[in-house]
Every structure is written in structure tokens, then in C-alpha cells.
Scaffold this motif. Structure first.
Motif, short mmCIF file in Angstrom:
data_model
loop_
_atom_site.label_atom_id
_atom_site.label_comp_id
_atom_site.label_asym_id
_atom_site.label_seq_id
_atom_site.Cartn_x
_atom_site.Cartn_y
_atom_site.Cartn_z
N GLU A 236 0.85 -1.18 0.00
CA GLU A 236 0.00 0.00 0.00
C GLU A 236 0.88 1.24 0.00
O GLU A 236 1.90 1.27 0.70
CB GLU A 236 -0.91 0.00 1.24
CG GLU A 236 -1.94 1.11 1.23
CD GLU A 236 -3.07 0.86 2.24
OE1 GLU A 236 -3.02 -0.18 2.93
OE2 GLU A 236 -3.97 1.71 2.32
N GLN A 242 -4.03 9.12 4.60
CA GLN A 242 -4.82 8.00 4.07
C GLN A 242 -4.29 6.67 4.60
O GLN A 242 -5.03 5.89 5.20
CB GLN A 242 -4.78 8.03 2.54
CG GLN A 242 -5.58 6.88 1.90
CD GLN A 242 -4.71 5.76 1.40
OE1 GLN A 242 -3.83 5.98 0.57
NE2 GLN A 242 -4.92 4.55 1.92
N VAL A 243 -2.96 6.42 4.40
CA VAL A 243 -2.41 5.09 4.74
C VAL A 243 -2.49 4.83 6.23
O VAL A 243 -2.82 3.73 6.68
CB VAL A 243 -0.97 4.96 4.25
CG1 VAL A 243 -0.37 3.62 4.69
CG2 VAL A 243 -0.88 5.10 2.74
N ASP A 246 -6.71 5.61 7.28
CA ASP A 246 -7.79 4.92 6.59
C ASP A 246 -7.21 3.85 5.67
O ASP A 246 -7.38 3.88 4.46
CB ASP A 246 -8.60 5.94 5.78
CG ASP A 246 -9.79 5.28 5.08
OD1 ASP A 246 -10.18 4.18 5.54
OD2 ASP A 246 -10.25 5.84 4.08
N PRO A 247 -6.43 2.91 6.24
CA PRO A 247 -5.73 1.93 5.40
C PRO A 247 -6.69 1.05 4.63
O PRO A 247 -7.73 0.66 5.16
CB PRO A 247 -4.91 1.12 6.41
CG PRO A 247 -5.58 1.33 7.71
CD PRO A 247 -6.25 2.66 7.68
N ARG A 248 -6.32 0.74 3.38
CA ARG A 248 -7.19 -0.10 2.56
C ARG A 248 -6.89 -1.57 2.78
O ARG A 248 -7.77 -2.40 2.70
CB ARG A 248 -6.97 0.24 1.08
CG ARG A 248 -7.86 1.39 0.63
CD ARG A 248 -7.61 1.71 -0.84
NE ARG A 248 -7.38 3.13 -1.01
CZ ARG A 248 -6.29 3.66 -1.50
NH1 ARG A 248 -5.31 2.88 -1.93
NH2 ARG A 248 -6.16 4.97 -1.60
N GLU A 249 -5.62 -1.88 3.05
CA GLU A 249 -5.21 -3.29 3.10
C GLU A 249 -5.31 -3.84 4.52
O GLU A 249 -5.01 -3.15 5.49
CB GLU A 249 -3.78 -3.44 2.59
CG GLU A 249 -3.56 -2.96 1.16
CD GLU A 249 -4.33 -3.79 0.15
OE1 GLU A 249 -4.42 -5.04 0.33
OE2 GLU A 249 -4.88 -3.20 -0.81
N ARG A 250 -5.68 -5.12 4.59
CA ARG A 250 -5.78 -5.79 5.88
C ARG A 250 -4.41 -5.84 6.58
O ARG A 250 -4.30 -5.60 7.78
CB ARG A 250 -6.30 -7.21 5.66
CG ARG A 250 -6.75 -7.92 6.92
CD ARG A 250 -7.32 -9.27 6.57
NE ARG A 250 -6.39 -10.05 5.76
CZ ARG A 250 -5.37 -10.75 6.28
NH1 ARG A 250 -5.19 -10.78 7.58
NH2 ARG A 250 -4.55 -11.43 5.49
N THR A 252 -1.95 -3.75 6.37
CA THR A 252 -1.64 -2.44 6.95
C THR A 252 -2.41 -2.24 8.25
O THR A 252 -1.85 -1.79 9.25
CB THR A 252 -2.03 -1.33 5.95
OG1 THR A 252 -1.55 -1.68 4.66
CG2 THR A 252 -1.43 0.00 6.37
N ARG A 253 -3.68 -2.60 8.22
CA ARG A 253 -4.50 -2.41 9.42
C ARG A 253 -3.93 -3.19 10.59
O ARG A 253 -3.78 -2.67 11.69
CB ARG A 253 -5.95 -2.84 9.15
CG ARG A 253 -6.78 -1.79 8.43
CD ARG A 253 -8.27 -2.07 8.55
NE ARG A 253 -8.68 -3.29 7.89
CZ ARG A 253 -8.93 -3.38 6.58
NH1 ARG A 253 -8.80 -2.31 5.81
NH2 ARG A 253 -9.30 -4.53 6.06
#
Lengths: 261, 521
Positions: A236, A242-243, A246-250, A252-253
Motif C-alpha cells: 500500500e 490516508q495510509v 484509513d488503510p485499505r489493506e488488511r 496495513t491495518r
């Protein structure tokens, strides 16, 4: 600070351009196709779980490690996997002349004083007249808040002080970009603060930086781009708000949950 | 027993009884041992007859015709001294009516008197000349052979004899250390430069190779070894007659008398003639020479009044000069060893395979073979390949090459002990690998290895004594020569030599610990 200002003035062109970088240690593929750019004057932060290839990637950029596929272009000079010896030597010289590096373990030269550490490369590599090199070294030491320690040996300094000397040492060569390899990972929180504050100042002055770190607050505050490394890939990329928020990838979360505690 | 030894058990206080008993037991054992030894010393002849053998000491190295290795059966020494020892054994067997055999013991030639005095051998029988100093220290039999000294030169030198030698520019003459030839030349030919060897053949070889102008040898040796050195020929008249005798311990009068009787009998019945005819050295002098009898009074009186000047005056300057040679050897060779060692270490750690592998072999070969052998090769073998090194140069090179292997290993470890991050940091700053090694890695390695290299320097300093095998006269050799010629002064000489070594090595230790402290700042 003029050299930093001039670097910023050069405008929007990538200082570092990496295309499809692969690196293997025997069976293990450490880097599996990294593509990434760092623009002049930007601060890019690389985060991600341990063993994701962050440090290896950084070390490929200035030739401390070889890679197996892809290409690295820094300030117009390209490194390739299989280069002819003399060409490679010349390319490495070019690249290292424009890239500074700050290590997790500082790697100051213990047999020299702080000042000697800083003037070593300017005098013996860049052939700056010694007096001039020393004057500039004192200016840099002042900038990292260590003017009083110029004649000390690194061994008697605290970890935070040593890392600030290491930053001054890298700056002394007027690099286009400085690579930071987990610069605060072996420091306690107070010393971490000292070092990050110096780095934040440099970021504000427009120094191009590529930073591998676990210091999320620094990433949040100073980074223009954040890249998340996982198992040899960039999973990501994006602006920190954003990162990090509001991370998009699991992946990253999960990493952020652990990193923030 | 207690009473006889003057030890009173009753007087021991009760609380000290156990300790007292232990001490008394040890004392008793020591006293018994001493008495036993004294008894053994008192009458070696009786011992010999009782155990049925005597032990005679000789040196097979460069052992001339006296005692040498049999080419066919190397387990048995051969030579005229061997034959004589066996003939003596037969005589003793006949006289005492019990089987007595001669047992050979190998010893370094110039150390045979020490072996005799410490009881390891019963007699010295190895072409030993009768000398007043020796006769004072040991007891001498009558001569079994009389000899003269023969000058040997290269056949192509166009030499005519002693006058020719005296006009040579260098006038270098090789002699066996402590031999009659050495003494003769020192006394009668003060203008010559004497080079002292451990073996006669080495001296002859150096004449053949041109390193020496000539060598002066006992005539039997000159005759015997000439077939090995066809390029040499005898020159000039024979000089300095001398006599070979057998030495026994000072206290062994009975053994000495028995040997005298045996020698007389062997001469009378033609056995001596038969033995020496076998080795081409029999001549009429063996029956007629006035030297054949040795007046006992002569033995006792010969040295009275001689050498009364002070001990220090006689030896200090010689030993000091030799100590200077020791220092010169150390100071010249060790820096060379370090420089070579660093290059080898760098080549092994950072060089490509075709560099690092041969360097590994270099280190193993030099560490795995003795320094003495390497010096021999440099000095005695290389001339065959056309490379003739001066003794001092060969010594310095030999020490430097030998120690370079050790320094290489020390520096390799030192280089490995410098964290790899140091090299990386230097490379990242734009340094070439060579610059990084010179400015960053090597200076740190040097600091790490200083204690080990100091240690090696002191070891090398003492190893310089090995250089005496290639005719370099340094402190140990000088001590040996002095001790040989002044048997009475052996102990003070040894102490003096030891003190000189200490006086030189201790400042070295101090210097290195100061260096260490400075670099550790």
C-alpha cells in the motif's frame, strides 16, 4: 541550509526511481518486484512488519547489497543486476556521492573524534580543503545541537548524540537524498525524540529523505508518502493521512494496530 | 635413620606433628636421593661393570668420520669413534671379566660436557681435543689420536696457502665453533675474520659456494669429507697439532685409569691402526708423536694464573656486542614481518580466490615448519639455486618471513573483529574499498592486535637465537662460545646473558603497554 534549499529549487523530478526490484537470498525471495519513486524534496517513509524487506531495499539503493532483477536510478545514474566490474564501480561511486545513509547502529568510526568522523569523507573523498571541511563540520554540529562535543570520541556519547553525529556526517557530503535505516530503533524514547526532532527540521528545510522507521508520529507529521512493505512487496502507498488513518489493506491495518499498541 | 640424619622426632611440638612429619618425610627422601646420587657419582666404573654397559656421547650431525648415520642402517651410528667405543668395551670386558657394551647417546657436540656433568652420559668420545680449560673441568684420558689442522680452499682459487689467505680482501675463514681450529686461528692469525659453524660440512659447503675464502679443519675431517666437496683442495702446511682424548667426570679417576689402560693396549695390539686405516687417517705420528703422552702435572698446572682479570671485563663487551646483533635482528625483521603479514591478511580476507588460496598455503607452510629449517633453506639451499644471501640478510629475511605467517593470522583475526558496519558506513560515504580499509578498518584492526603483536615481538626477539645456525653471532651464540671457552664461568655467563635478554625485552613490554594505553583512549 543553502544546499537543502537548492535541492528543493530543482523542482519535481524523481531523485530515486526503482523499477521491479527483485532480490533473493538463496531460496528465499526477499524483494519481489518493488517499484517506487521519491521526488526531490519529498520525505518518504517505509513501514511494515519486520522481515518485509525494508532494510534490504534501502541497502540496494546505494549498492551495499546487490539485487537480482530490476533497476535502480538515482540522480540519473542506473544500477543494474549484472554490470561489468569497472562500470559498476563507477556507477556505485556516482550513486554514493549523491546518497547519504544513516544506520540503526550509527557506525561512527570509534578511533576518530566526532569532528574527524564528519570531515573524513569530505577531505578524503570529496577533496574539500581540510580547514573548509572543519568549518562546515562545526556548522553541522551546531545544527544537530552538538557543537560542544566536537573533540569527543563517539564512545563517550549517548546513543541519541551518536545518531545525531551520524546525521551530521551524512549531511557533510551534501547528498541529494539521505537513507535512514531505522534510525531510532536502538534508542530510548527521550533520545528518539532528539533524533526525530533533528530529522523533522531537515524535512522542513526540504531535504529529500527515505526513512525506514517504526516511529508513526514522525511518519504522520513529516512524510509526504508512506509505503507499506510486506513480504517483499509494496502492499500500500499513499499520503500518511490516508495510509495511516484509513488503510485499505488488511495487512496495513493489522500492522498499525500493533504499531500504535 | 632419623638419628643419622639429625632429625629429632621427639622435639616436634604436638600441634605441628602432622605437618612436621610430612616435611621430615620429604627431607628424608631428598637426603636419601642426594646420597644415592653421590654414591653413583663416586664410582662410575663400578656402576659400569655392574650394569654391563657405558654410555658414550657424540653428535651425529656433521659428525665427520667420528660418528655418523649409516646410509644402509640409520638405526646404528658408524664412524671411527663408534669403532673405538666398541673396542674399548671389548677391552673393559676382558679386564673385568664381565660383558660390558658401549651404548651410544646423541648429544649436541658443544653440549657434550654438560651432558657428562649432569650424569646423562659416562664419557665424551667425539673428536674432542685436549684443552687445558676442558681438562680442568673434566678428567681427560691419554690421547687416542694426534692430529694437525688442514686449510681447505676452492681448487679454482689459485691459492698457494696461508700467505694467499692473508692477502685476501675479506679473509673469511670458517671454523667449527669451539674447535681446535678456531682457537688456533684466534691465537695465531689475528688478521682473519672467523665465521663459526655448528657443523664442519656447512663450513666446507660455504667455501665451495664462495661465501668463505677457506676453512681450517682437523686433518681427519678434511680427508674424510673431501669426496663430498670435489671443488675443494688442501692448501698450505699443516698447523697446530692437537690430540683427541676421552673425557670423563672429574671424580671418575678409576674409570679414567681403566680407559687409559684400554687405549694403551689398543694401540699396542694394532687395533687403533686397524680402525684409523679404515678411515684413511692412520699415520706414523700415531705411534711416535711426543703428544701421545699427557703428563698429569701438565693438566693441573696449565691454567694457573691464566684469566685472572675480572669476569665482567673479559666478557661484558663481547656479550654486549652480541646483544646489539640481537636487537638489530629483531628491529630489522619485525617491521618487515608486520608489513608482509598485513598484506597477506588483506589478500586472504579481501582478495579473489586465486590470491587468497595461495596465501593460505603460504601461512600454513611457514607456520607448520620450524624456523631453523627455513633459515637452513635460505642460507644453505638457496645458493644451489644461484641465490647467495649474506648471513645477516638471510637471518633478517628468515625471521621476517617466518613471523609474517603469524602476523598474517593475527591481522586476519583483527580485521574480522572490526564490525562489518564500519566498512559499510565508509562505503556509504563514498569511499573506495581500498580507502576504507586504509582509513577506517585497518587502524581499528591495529588497535585490536597490539597485545598479540607485542607478544610476538618478544617471541621473535628470543627466536633470533636460532640464527646462530647460519653463523650469525647473536647473544645466545656469544654466550655459548664464551661458556665453551671458559667452563668455570658458565653460571655467571648464563646469568649475564639472561639479564641482557631481560634488560632488552622488558622495555619492549613497557613500550607496548604504553602504546596500548594511548591507542585505547
Amino acid at each position: 541550509m543553502s544546499e537543502v534549499a537548492s535541492a528543493r529549487a530543482a523542482g519535481q523530478s524523481p531523485v530515486i526511481r526503482v523499477a521491479d526490484l527483485h532480490k533473493r537470498h538463496g531460496e528465499l525471495e526477499v524483494l519481489r518486484g518493488i517499484t517506487l519513486e521519491v521526488q526531490r524534496g519529498d520525505v518518504a517513509v517505509i513501514i511494515g512488519p519486520s522481515g518485509g524487506g525494508k532494510s534490504t531495499f534501502l541497502r540496494c539503493l546505494n549498492g551495499l547489497e546487490r539485487f537480482d532483477e530490476g533497476r535502480v536510478t538515482i540522480h540519473g545514474t542506473t544500477l543494474l543486476p549484472q554490470m561489468e566490474r569497472s562500470l559498476e564501480a563507477r556507477a556505485l561511486r556516482e550513486v554514493r556521492a549523491h546518497v547519504g545513509m544513516v544506520f540503526q547502529q550509527f557506525h561512527l568510526f570509534p578511533h576518530m573524534t566526532v569532528l574527524e568522523n564528519i570531515v573524513e569523507a569530505p577531505i578524503h573523498v570529496a577533496h574539500v580543503p581540510p580547514e573548509e571541511a572543519r568549518t562546515r563540520a562545526r556548522t553541522l554540529l551546531e545544527r544537530v545541537g552538538l557543537a560542544a562535543k566536537a573533540e569527543r570520541r563517539p564512545g563517550v556519547l549517548s546513543g541519541g548524540e551518536q545518531q545525531r553525529v551520524a546525521i551530521a556526517r551524512a549531511l557533510a557530503m551534501n547528498p541529494e537524498v539521505i537513507l535512514f535505516d531505522e534510525p531510532t530503533s536502538s534508542l530510548d524514547p527521550r533520545m528518539t525524540g532528539e533524533v526525530l526532532s533533528v530529522m523533522s527540521d531537515l524535512a522542513q528545510e526540504g531535504l529529500t529523505m527515505l526513512v525506514v522507521t517504526h516511529a508513526m508520529a514522525f511518519a504522520r507529521k513529516a512524510a509526504k508518502h508512506v509505503h507499506v512493505f510486506h513480504e517483499g512487496r509494496v502492499v500500500e502507498s499513499g499520503p500518511p493521512e490516508q495510509v495511516l488513518e484509513d488503510p485499505r489493506e488488511r495487512v496495513t491495518r493489522e500492522f498499525l494496530r500493533l504499531a500504535w499498541g | 635413620m632419623e638419628r643419622a640424619l639429625g632429625i629429632d622426632i621427639v622435639c616436634a611440638p604436638p600441634n605441628a606433628r602432622d605437618g612436621g612429619r610430612a616435611i621430615r618425610s620429604i627431607l628424608r627422601i631428598l637426603v636419601c636421593l642426594t646420597l644415592a646420587c653421590a654414591a653413583a657419582r663416586a664410582d662410575t666404573l663400578a656402576q659400569i661393570v655392574q650394569r654391563g654397559s657405558f654410555v658414550w656421547g657424540a653428535d651425529q650431525e656433521g659428525g665427520g668420520l667420528y660418528a655418523f648415520l649409516d646410509a644402509v642402517d640409520p638405526s646404528q651410528p658408524r664412524g671411527c669413534d663408534v669403532d673405538l667405543a666398541q673396542a674399548l668395551a671389548r677391552e673393559l670386558t676382558r679386564e673385568f671379566g664381565r660383558p660390558i657394551e658401549a651404548r651410544f647417546a646423541q648429544g649436541q657436540w658443544d653440549k657434550l660436557p654438560e651432558l657428562l656433568e649432569t650424569g646423562r652420559i659416562d664419557l665424551v668420545l667425539n673428536g674432542f681435543e685436549w684443552m687445558p680449560e676442558r681438562a680442568q673441568r673434566m678428567r681427560s684420558t691419554i690421547p687416542y689420536y694426534v692430529f694437525e689442522l688442514q686449510l681447505l680452499v676452492r681448487a679454482d682459487a689459485g691459492a698457494s696457502g696461508w700467505d694467499w689467505l692473508r692477502t685476501r680482501p675479506a679473509k673469511r675463514v670458517g671454523v667449527l665453533g669451539g674447535s681446535a681450529a678456531e682457537r688456533y686461528l684466534a691465537e695465531h692469525e689475528p688478521g682473519l675474520e672467523l665465521v663459526s659453524y655448528d657443523g664442519s660440512t656447512n663450513a666446507m659447503g660455504d667455501v665451495a659456494s664462495g661465501r668463505l675464502d677457506a676453512t681450517l679443519q682437523d686433518l681427519p675431517i678434511a680427508i674424510y669429507y673431501r669426496r663430498n666437496f670435489p671443488s675443494l683442495e688442501p692448501a698450505g702446511e699443516l698447523v697446530g697439532a692437537g690430540r683427541y682424548v676421552i673425557y670423563v667426570r672429574r671424580t671418575d679417576a678409576a674409570l679414567c685409569d681403566a680407559l687409559d689402560r684400554a687405549i694403551r693396549s689398543l694401540r699396542a695390539d694394532g687395533t687403533l691402526e686397524a680402525i684409523y686405516t679404515r678411515y684413511d687417517c692412520w699415520n706414523a705420528a700415531q705411534l711416535t708423536s711426543p703428544l701421545l703422552e699427557l703428563p698429569r702435572a701438565d693438566v693441573q698446572d696449565s691454567r694457573s694464573g691464566a684469566g685472572e682479570s675480572s669476569f665482567l671485563a673479559r666478557h661484558a663487551s663481547t656479550l654486549l656486542q652480541a646483544a646489539g646483533m640481537t636487537v638489530l635482528l629483531s628491529l630489522a625483521s619485525f617491521p618487515l614481518a608486520i608489513a608482509l603479514g598485513i598484506l597477506v591478511a588483506l589478500g586472504r580476507r579481501y582478495g579473489p580466490r586465486w590470491v587468497s588460496w595461495p596465501l593460505g598455503v603460504y601461512v600454513e607452510v611457514l607456520r607448520g615448519t620450524p624456523l631453523m629449517l627455513q633459515l637452513f633453506v635460505l642460507f644453505y639451499v638457496l645458493p644451489n639455486a644461484g641465490l647467495r644471501l649474506d648471513a645477516l640478510l638471510a637471518a633478517v629475511l628468515g625471521l621476517a618471513i617466518n613471523y609474517s605467517a603469524y602476523e598474517a593470522e593475527i591481522y586476519r583475526a583483527g580485521l574480522q573483529a572490526v564490525p562489518p558496519g564500519q566498512m559499510e558506513a565508509a562505503l556509504a560515504l563514498g569511499m573506495s574499498q581500498r580507502l576504507a580499509l586504509r582509513r577506517i578498518v585497518l587502524p581499528q584492526a591495529v588497535r585490536i592486535v597490539i597485545p598479540a603483536t607485542t607478544n610476538d615481538f618478544i617471541a621473535l626477539f628470543k627466536d633470533t637465537s636460532v640464527c646462530s645456525v647460519i653463523t650469525v653471532v647473536e647473544l645466545t651464540k656469544s654466550y655459548n662460545i664464551a661458556a665453551m671457552n671458559n667452563p668455570a664461568d658458565v653460571l655467571p655467563l648464563a646469568v649475564l646473558a639472561g639479564l641482557l635478554y631481560l634488560a632488552m625485552s622488558y622495555p619492549l613490554s613497557l613500550l607496548s603497554s604504553r602504546l596500548e594505553a594511548r591507542l585505547r583512549r
